[in-house]
Write a protein that holds these residues in place. Structure first.
Motif, short mmCIF file in Angstrom:
data_model
loop_
_atom_site.label_atom_id
_atom_site.label_comp_id
_atom_site.label_asym_id
_atom_site.label_seq_id
_atom_site.Cartn_x
_atom_site.Cartn_y
_atom_site.Cartn_z
N THR A 1 32.89 30.55 -14.07
CA THR A 1 31.71 31.04 -14.79
C THR A 1 30.53 30.10 -14.56
OG1 THR A 1 32.39 29.79 -16.72
CG2 THR A 1 32.98 32.14 -16.67
N PHE A 2 30.13 29.97 -13.34
CA PHE A 2 28.95 29.16 -13.07
C PHE A 2 27.76 29.77 -13.78
CE2 PHE A 2 31.73 27.51 -9.97
CZ PHE A 2 31.27 26.22 -9.71
N ARG A 3 27.01 28.92 -14.38
CA ARG A 3 25.83 29.43 -15.07
C ARG A 3 24.74 29.73 -14.05
NH1 ARG A 3 23.97 26.09 -20.15
NH2 ARG A 3 25.81 24.76 -20.37
N ALA A 4 24.08 30.83 -14.25
CA ALA A 4 22.99 31.18 -13.35
C ALA A 4 21.86 30.15 -13.48
CB ALA A 4 22.47 32.57 -13.66
N ALA A 5 21.53 29.86 -14.70
CA ALA A 5 20.38 28.99 -14.91
C ALA A 5 20.72 27.53 -14.60
CB ALA A 5 19.91 29.11 -16.36
N THR A 6 19.77 26.84 -14.01
CA THR A 6 19.91 25.40 -13.88
C THR A 6 19.49 24.78 -15.20
OG1 THR A 6 17.64 25.14 -13.19
CG2 THR A 6 19.25 25.53 -11.46
N PHE A 7 20.06 23.63 -15.51
CA PHE A 7 19.72 23.01 -16.80
C PHE A 7 19.86 21.50 -16.72
CE2 PHE A 7 24.15 24.09 -16.69
CZ PHE A 7 24.78 22.98 -17.20
N MET A 8 19.29 20.87 -17.71
CA MET A 8 19.43 19.43 -17.86
C MET A 8 20.30 19.14 -19.07
SD MET A 8 16.51 16.54 -18.64
CE MET A 8 16.74 16.56 -20.42
N LEU A 9 21.17 18.15 -18.95
CA LEU A 9 21.95 17.70 -20.10
C LEU A 9 21.27 16.50 -20.73
CD1 LEU A 9 25.66 17.85 -18.86
CD2 LEU A 9 24.60 19.23 -20.66
#
Lengths: 332, 332, 332, 332
Positions: free
Chosen positions: A276-284
């Motif tokens: 389930t790779f997330r479509a959106a890129t994000f920062m942790l």
């Protein structure tokens, strides 16, 4: 930064994921210059400044060609996920890459400037603040001995996080930063500083001004010259510069980098397990102590202001009228 | 400096001598602004930077009138002996005073620059070298991470003691100081630095240049610009400045200051006991581990060069020909 | 601690409140031994360890008579509000006082152990963690050079906050603390440490064990002897002790202490303005970045555990079976 | 230590000599476990504590068989010269080797204890003194805050060099070391400490005792218990231990190690050029600023006492009678 690399490497090893590190920032990605990151690589790096993987600007990533080369390299090397540690520029790279590559892109906030939304503190910020604080404590000794006014320029790019933290921690008499100063106010600033300096000086002999880099046209030297020309005050000067970037990281930074590094790999692992790779890129990042993911696009557009309550005190300091001396008192 | 004040105060108390401290350097003497120095004053100051007694330039001492005022003050206050801690300027004051006052004048070498004959090390020198070394270790981290050339300007007035000590201690790739560089050599310097940087850079990614203040016209900024114009090398820059002066002193400095302070008072005590004040003014220092007194006039005229063997290595570095790369190797 | 005193003093001055500081903790309250706190008192204390006001246990506060004397002193001196900076013991004193005195009682969390509910971090904690981290970095150097196992005992009273923070920051191979260890497990502990040490040692030559004080009966010396008797491993030993308490505070601590000190006085000021003293005593702290007040009774009864996720990793380390070496890997 | 290795490596490369480094002390020699030392090996080690080559006791060298194995290894590997950095034990090894091998043996003084004749300072001593001084400055903060007596145990094997340097640098109230204390004096010591503590305590609230390791039977804990039993004084305790050994070396140590390393290789080079290996083994050190070679046999038999003048002050402190309080005053 090294603590994050170490955490990513060790967590990958623990979870059975293969991990490589690209050298020289995005340049290493485009040129496929990388090293395999195994636990043996990261022994005894947690206490070192700098970064095992080297760092560099990569102008190629500003062009579409470069971004496509990077995306091609990721495909060719069968990379599932890319973790990028950096600031504004690095995250623009993530954003650009996300249009051409569909693996998991994760940003970790790594800049001394702390000017990234989506986290309370960036990796590197605490170390920079502590290093600058120690340096300014030394300057205070000299300023006291000679009863002088010192201007100390600290880093921060376009935000006052370092300036305010350092200023409050060292008990600086004035903080000049984007948040409490408008460039057109020069004459007023000079006049008020002059008055505040006069009021303070006989009390304990020194007056420290913390100046945010990029605030004053011409920097600390120009501010000193302006103060000198428009008043009879002769300021000494210190531009802390790059010493704020290196050295053994603070315990806070090592903890934060370790937690974010572990979380990034665990996130990737979950995605792989469940496909389930997330479509959106994000920062942790950590916000109020809680691990939080924020879309890169949000990070790139949202501001993270210095807390209002801090700014208010130092804005009051610059206000005219009877109250200023009280506030100056507060500042030291 | 505080360690010397403490040793003078405590030894005076032990020997039954009354001790006062003039504030703001010679200004306090001229203005008779002083405090009585008792053991209670000097509790917990040995670990503090700066000076309990404040410090300041005193332009009045450059004029005969000022010197006479100072001498009158010493007479009026029935002072037997005056101990002055400072550098070149302070000692010129001693010299001038000795023509108008016949008490015992003793100088203690107190300047971070270590540019005083009559002692191996001045009080303050070891602390400044250690502080600069720690700062440059931090710069090395960043220089390594970004594989860059850094110019770091260190203090030293007109001598290279700090530059050489710091350069050798940090393994700097080049030291540019008065001892190994003639100002007319600019073109050659740029050419040689360029070659050395090129040779070194691919090996480990960073190249540190230590620059003595006052050497290069326009300072580190001008050197950076010259290197940039005449080569395609883009240097980063750090001017360490006043952080070299403050902070908790090194153990070496505290020991030296304590020994010299005790010796100064014991010298005064002996003179008083035997009524044998020395006509000549002198400075107390340690040379090769031995307490030595040197006439102030000698201190003011004699040079204390940086050891030849150190200079030779770095001069060779700047020599043309095949050997240079070996020496560059040596430097890191 | 000094940063809090400074903030309280300066904010009081700013708001026109009179402020005194009792010396030697509650002893000074009972004996009416205090100093007036004006801005001049708190110049240049923000960077100093220790406390301007001295500190001391006060056994008298454990008895009702002592508490009544304290309450009488507060009444006699017409005190409106009492701000107490301290830990568990100090807060028990607040609790006791609240039964006999009806002014405003405010606690500020000041202990290096971080074992107080109602705040994420206590004043002093960050400094202690950073000091211990720097010390253990030095121990790592020696441990690596001699390829040895080191036990380092850190403070923390009855909680593992320091042990976990320091252990993670320094990349320690094992953390032994209340949270991951049951005292009856001695034999198992020794066996597992022995195995882990064996697995790790050939890899990089050193193995650091962080031991929480008060965990092991007999302390670090006894643990070393137990390991030595039950295995053939010869550990070196370091008990960090009181160096964790002093020294220039970290920037984080100075910021936190300043914020809490300002907030405490502003709270008092609001109460006086609106004549609305709160019946309940409370502690001011920051939780998730937000200034929060928690009843002292809650602070005294609620635990603040070390985050589960940290404990889990180190508990897994002590679990038997195949996974342990992975977790050991993670730990360095 | 690393600075010496670096200097040896780089000077060898410059002079065209091949250089290898044996690992784990003499163990690596006996087992022929070594690495080639080239300039690339020693990049960025000058600022690191510990040693690149690892260190270890080698009991085999105490037996003739082991020494012969070492000599055979040197012959088999066609070694011309062996440079050994270490203390007493290492030099005994050199002495033993010299009977079985006729290459050039050179010792460099490398121990934090400074207890080697033939040099003013050993490599490591300055760093240890500075680290201990910084640690004790922190202890002073706490001792002042709580107005307590602290016993701090420092290293030094069987000599008081560290104890005296640290004691004078930190302004400790008492130094207990081999030079000023006879073990049979226990009762007198306790009595005098008690008196001194009483006299001092009301003045500034803290009293620091520096204790040399190995002086007091049972160490600092036993001294504390003795003081507690025989007086009503309750001392706090700190055993600095191994933190004195690691960490970034002081600038002084890096300079000294660099100079001695260069000199050792240049000595070997001269010997090879002129085919004049010296029969006698010797140690290179600096005495009064001059590079000096001293036969190993002399180094092994001669004492290097702490300067008399330092000892005298602290012996007087322990003398009975009216003068003691003066000397106590001196001590702080």
């Amino acid at each position: 930064m090294n603590s994050a690399i170490r955490a990513i490497t060790l967590t990958s090893a623990k979870l059975g994921l293969q991990c490589v590190g690209f050298l020289h920032g995005y340049n290493g990605l485009i040129n496929q210059e990388y090293i395999e990151l195994t636990p043996d690589c990261v022994i005894d790096i947690t206490q070192r400044g700098g970064t095992l993987l080297k760092s560099a600007r990569c102008d190629a990533m500003l062009e579409d060609t470069g971004v496509q080369q990077a995306a091609n390299a990721l495909r060719k090397l069968h990379i599932d996920a890319l973790i990028v540690i950096g600031g504004d520029g690095s995250f623009r790279g993530i954003h650009a890459l996300s249009a051409h590559w569909h693996g998991q892109l994760i940003g970790l906030p790594g800049t001394i400037d702390n000017d990234l939304a989506g986290c309370d503190h960036t990796i590197g910020f605490s170390s920079a603040v502590n290093t600058a604080t120690v340096a300014i404590d030394k300057i205070r000794d000299t300023a006291n001995a000679f009863e002088r006014v010192f201007i100390t320029e600290v880093m921060g790019r376009h935000s006052g996080h370092i300036a305010y933290n350092v200023g409050i921690a060292t008990g600086a008499e004035a903080i000049l930063s984007f948040e409490n100063y408008t460039k057109s106010d020069t004459a007023k600033l000079v006049q008020q500083l002059q008055r505040a300096i006069t009021e303070q000086q006989h009390k304990h002999g020194s007056f420290l001004i913390i100046l945010a880099e990029n605030l004053w046209p011409g920097g600390a030297h120009a501010l000193r010259d302006a103060l000198n020309e428009q008043s009879n005050i002769n300021c000494a000067l210190c531009v802390l510069g790059h010493i704020q970037r290196g050295g053994a990281p603070s315990a806070e930074n090592r903890m934060l980098a370790t937690e974010l590094g572990v979380a990034a790999v665990e996130t990737v692992y979950q995605a792989i397990q469940h496909d389930t790779f997330r479509a959106a890129t994000f920062m942790l990042g950590k916000i109020n102590g809680v691990l939080t993911s924020t879309p890169i696009s949000t990070v790139l557009t949202r501001q993270k202001p210095v807390p209002d309550s801090w700014v208010k005190r130092y804005r009051d300091f610059l206000a005219e009228g009877e109250t200023s001396s009280l506030y100056t008192n507060f500042l030291n």
